[in-house]
Design a protein around this motif. Structure first.
Motif, PDB file in Angstrom:
ATOM      1  N   PRO A  85      46.306  29.805  37.184  1.00 54.18           N
ATOM      2  CA  PRO A  85      46.799  28.435  37.343  1.00 54.18           C
ATOM      3  C   PRO A  85      46.744  27.664  36.030  1.00 54.18           C
ATOM      4  N   SER A  86      47.683  26.736  35.857  1.00 55.54           N
ATOM      5  CA  SER A  86      47.633  25.829  34.703  1.00 55.54           C
ATOM      6  C   SER A  86      46.479  24.860  34.863  1.00 55.54           C
ATOM      7  N   SER A  87      46.215  24.473  36.111  1.00 50.92           N
ATOM      8  CA  SER A  87      45.060  23.611  36.411  1.00 50.92           C
ATOM      9  C   SER A  87      44.737  23.740  37.892  1.00 50.92           C
ATOM     10  N   GLY A  88      43.581  23.212  38.282  1.00 43.45           N
ATOM     11  CA  GLY A  88      43.134  23.327  39.663  1.00 43.45           C
ATOM     12  C   GLY A  88      42.298  24.574  39.885  1.00 43.45           C
ATOM     13  N   SER A  89      41.884  24.793  41.131  1.00 42.18           N
ATOM     14  CA  SER A  89      40.998  25.922  41.425  1.00 42.18           C
ATOM     15  C   SER A  89      41.321  26.572  42.761  1.00 42.18           C
ATOM     16  N   ILE A  90      40.928  27.848  42.861  1.00 44.16           N
ATOM     17  CA  ILE A  90      40.991  28.620  44.101  1.00 44.16           C
ATOM     18  C   ILE A  90      39.558  29.043  44.407  1.00 44.16           C
ATOM     19  N   ARG A  91      39.079  28.694  45.605  1.00 45.03           N
ATOM     20  CA  ARG A  91      37.693  28.987  45.962  1.00 45.03           C
ATOM     21  C   ARG A  91      37.633  29.761  47.279  1.00 45.03           C
ATOM     22  N   LEU A  92      36.859  30.831  47.270  1.00 40.32           N
ATOM     23  CA  LEU A  92      36.596  31.597  48.483  1.00 40.32           C
ATOM     24  C   LEU A  92      35.157  31.330  48.896  1.00 40.32           C
ATOM     25  N   ASN A  93      34.981  30.733  50.063  1.00 43.35           N
ATOM     26  CA  ASN A  93      33.653  30.356  50.564  1.00 43.35           C
ATOM     27  C   ASN A  93      32.857  29.573  49.519  1.00 43.35           C
ATOM     28  N   ALA A 104      42.090  55.086  45.599  1.00 46.23           N
ATOM     29  CA  ALA A 104      41.298  55.359  44.396  1.00 46.23           C
ATOM     30  C   ALA A 104      41.322  54.162  43.451  1.00 46.23           C
ATOM     31  N   VAL A 105      42.495  53.542  43.301  1.00 43.12           N
ATOM     32  CA  VAL A 105      42.622  52.350  42.454  1.00 43.12           C
ATOM     33  C   VAL A 105      41.734  51.229  42.977  1.00 43.12           C
ATOM     34  N   LYS A 106      41.630  51.128  44.299  1.00 36.50           N
ATOM     35  CA  LYS A 106      40.813  50.074  44.920  1.00 36.50           C
ATOM     36  C   LYS A 106      39.337  50.440  44.986  1.00 36.50           C
ATOM     37  N   GLY A 107      38.995  51.622  44.498  1.00 33.93           N
ATOM     38  CA  GLY A 107      37.582  52.016  44.450  1.00 33.93           C
ATOM     39  C   GLY A 107      37.021  52.477  45.784  1.00 33.93           C
ATOM     40  N   ILE A 108      37.872  52.966  46.673  1.00 34.57           N
ATOM     41  CA  ILE A 108      37.425  53.459  47.978  1.00 34.57           C
ATOM     42  C   ILE A 108      37.056  54.940  47.843  1.00 34.57           C
ATOM     43  N   GLY A 109      35.908  55.328  48.360  1.00 36.99           N
ATOM     44  CA  GLY A 109      35.446  56.709  48.268  1.00 36.99           C
ATOM     45  C   GLY A 109      36.390  57.686  48.968  1.00 36.99           C
ATOM     46  N   GLN A 110      36.374  58.957  48.550  1.00 37.20           N
ATOM     47  CA  GLN A 110      37.328  59.959  49.045  1.00 37.20           C
ATOM     48  C   GLN A 110      37.289  60.129  50.555  1.00 37.20           C
ATOM     49  N   ARG A 111      36.090  60.266  51.115  1.00 37.04           N
ATOM     50  CA  ARG A 111      35.985  60.493  52.555  1.00 37.04           C
ATOM     51  C   ARG A 111      36.527  59.295  53.333  1.00 37.04           C
ATOM     52  N   ALA A 112      36.117  58.091  52.927  1.00 32.41           N
ATOM     53  CA  ALA A 112      36.590  56.872  53.591  1.00 32.41           C
ATOM     54  C   ALA A 112      38.096  56.701  53.400  1.00 32.41           C
ATOM     55  N   ALA A 113      38.583  57.071  52.201  1.00 30.77           N
ATOM     56  CA  ALA A 113      40.013  56.940  51.902  1.00 30.77           C
ATOM     57  C   ALA A 113      40.852  57.833  52.819  1.00 30.77           C
ATOM     58  N   GLU A 145      33.951  32.795  39.229  1.00 32.04           N
ATOM     59  CA  GLU A 145      32.571  33.081  39.618  1.00 32.04           C
ATOM     60  C   GLU A 145      32.467  34.413  40.373  1.00 32.04           C
ATOM     61  N   LEU A 146      33.445  34.694  41.204  1.00 29.78           N
ATOM     62  CA  LEU A 146      33.419  35.917  42.016  1.00 29.78           C
ATOM     63  C   LEU A 146      33.771  37.159  41.201  1.00 29.78           C
ATOM     64  N   GLY A 147      34.664  37.002  40.218  1.00 26.65           N
ATOM     65  CA  GLY A 147      35.087  38.133  39.396  1.00 26.65           C
ATOM     66  C   GLY A 147      35.722  39.229  40.239  1.00 26.65           C
ATOM     67  N   GLU A 148      35.343  40.482  39.981  1.00 24.80           N
ATOM     68  CA  GLU A 148      35.921  41.628  40.681  1.00 24.80           C
ATOM     69  C   GLU A 148      35.629  41.619  42.185  1.00 24.80           C
ATOM     70  N   LYS A 149      34.561  40.950  42.590  1.00 28.20           N
ATOM     71  CA  LYS A 149      34.205  40.907  44.011  1.00 28.20           C
ATOM     72  C   LYS A 149      35.313  40.253  44.841  1.00 28.20           C
ATOM     73  N   TYR A 150      36.056  39.334  44.226  1.00 28.16           N
ATOM     74  CA  TYR A 150      37.128  38.638  44.948  1.00 28.16           C
ATOM     75  C   TYR A 150      38.179  39.627  45.441  1.00 28.16           C
ATOM     76  N   TYR A 151      38.515  40.607  44.603  1.00 32.59           N
ATOM     77  CA  TYR A 151      39.607  41.516  44.931  1.00 32.59           C
ATOM     78  C   TYR A 151      39.266  42.461  46.081  1.00 32.59           C
ATOM     79  N   ALA A 152      37.971  42.631  46.356  1.00 31.93           N
ATOM     80  CA  ALA A 152      37.559  43.429  47.513  1.00 31.93           C
ATOM     81  C   ALA A 152      37.961  42.749  48.818  1.00 31.93           C
TER      82      ALA A 152
END
Length: 296
Positions: A53-61, A100-109, A67-74
């Motif tokens: 964004p040019s300005s403003g914020s997006i907040r999850l909980n 695999a790109v999303k980091g899901i283990g083989q068995r679960a995938a 602040e969330l970093g990579e955790k947001y994409y999960a």
């Protein structure tokens, strides 16, 4: 689960694609409506972290994306408007690659891939190459990959564009199945797609949020502004030039017109119950006419 967009803006030079959006989203299906160029895709790309964004914020909980970093994409599942497939991959290979790109283990995938391909009715073609798929099959594969990580926020940008009516119904049913306890944002300019499944309508025009209203009451603002009348064919042309005609239907030697207007189009006109399509045309008549003119 709460996704809060606060004073969200995206500027491209002098053009403001998204202009000061403020909205709080909780679990449910949100139909994001607007004419082409309204800013829908830009807004969704910001929510997905593809655009900053040019300005403003997006907040999850209560926490920002920074602040969330990579955790947001999960938490996120995204089906963009122009989804890129590897044509020589099979559906199963593609799903396992995305897992695999999303980091899901083989068995679960493997387990998740089998379940999702069955849910989207692609289990019988799971080992066929994607280049042999129809448009509807590719769209179903697109929503399956978005669901791989069982996201709590599912974002679908024009998911039914180019599908035939039967495929669109199937796709809407899929979205309803996936929507339980999630925030689902479905962006489209095909009004009928959201009228069946959306809990809330968000309407954008020229980058601004025009309205946010529950599906049950969204058309209340145009109550008494939708009209029907029966005219002869010569008169029909005149009305078409002066008013926003939602629909015209030929009946014997006459034409039944459905018109959206603040004023009665004729003394013969009667008011009828408004629909979501009427509301769309009420706000976007100029844009719709411009698109029609460009296609002629």
């Amino acid at each position: 689960m709460e996704l809060r967009l606060q004073n969200l803006k995206k500027q491209y030079g002098a053009k403001c694609a998204v202009d000061d959006i403020n909205v709080v989203l909780t679990p449910g299906v949100y139909g994001l409506l607007g004419a082409n160029g309204a800013g829908k895709t830009t807004l969704m790309r910001m929510i997905c972290g593809v655009l900053k964004p040019s300005s403003g914020s997006i907040r999850l909980n209560g926490r920002t994306l920074e602040e969330l970093g990579e955790k947001y994409y999960a938490h996120l599942g995204y089906m963009p408007q122009d989804f890129g497939f590897y044509p020589d991959f099979t559906a199963r290979e593609f799903m396992l690659y995305i897992a695999a790109v999303k980091g899901i283990g083989q068995r679960a995938a493997k387990h998740r891939t089998n379940n999702l391909l069955q849910m989207v009715n692609l289990q019988d073609v799971a080992d066929k190459k994607i280049k042999s798929f129809s448009g509807g099959m590719k769209q179903r594969l697109g929503i399956a990959q978005a669901e791989l990580n069982n996201p709590s926020i599912l974002i679908l940008d024009e998911p039914t564009a180019g599908l035939d009516p039967k495929e669109r119904v199937r796709f809407r049913n899929l979205i309803s199945d996936f929507a339980k306890e999630k925030i689902v944002i479905l962006s489209t300019h095909i009004v009928s797609d959201v009228s069946y499944i959306a809990d809330t309508i968000l309407m954008m025009k020229r980058g601004k949020l025009l309205l946010q209203e529950p599906m049950g009451t969204v058309t209340d603002c145009i109550e008494g502004k939708v009209w029907e009348l029966l005219v002869d064919e010569r008169e029909a042309m005149k009305y078409n030039g002066r008013f926003s005609v939602v629909n015209l239907h030929h009946e014997n030697n006459a034409v039944r017109l459905r018109i959206v207007s603040d004023i009665p189009p004729s003394k013969k006109a009667i008011t009828v119950k408004p629909s979501l399509e009427d509301l769309f045309l009420y706000y976007f008549a100029e844009e719709v006419e411009s698109e029609r003119g460009g296609k002629q």
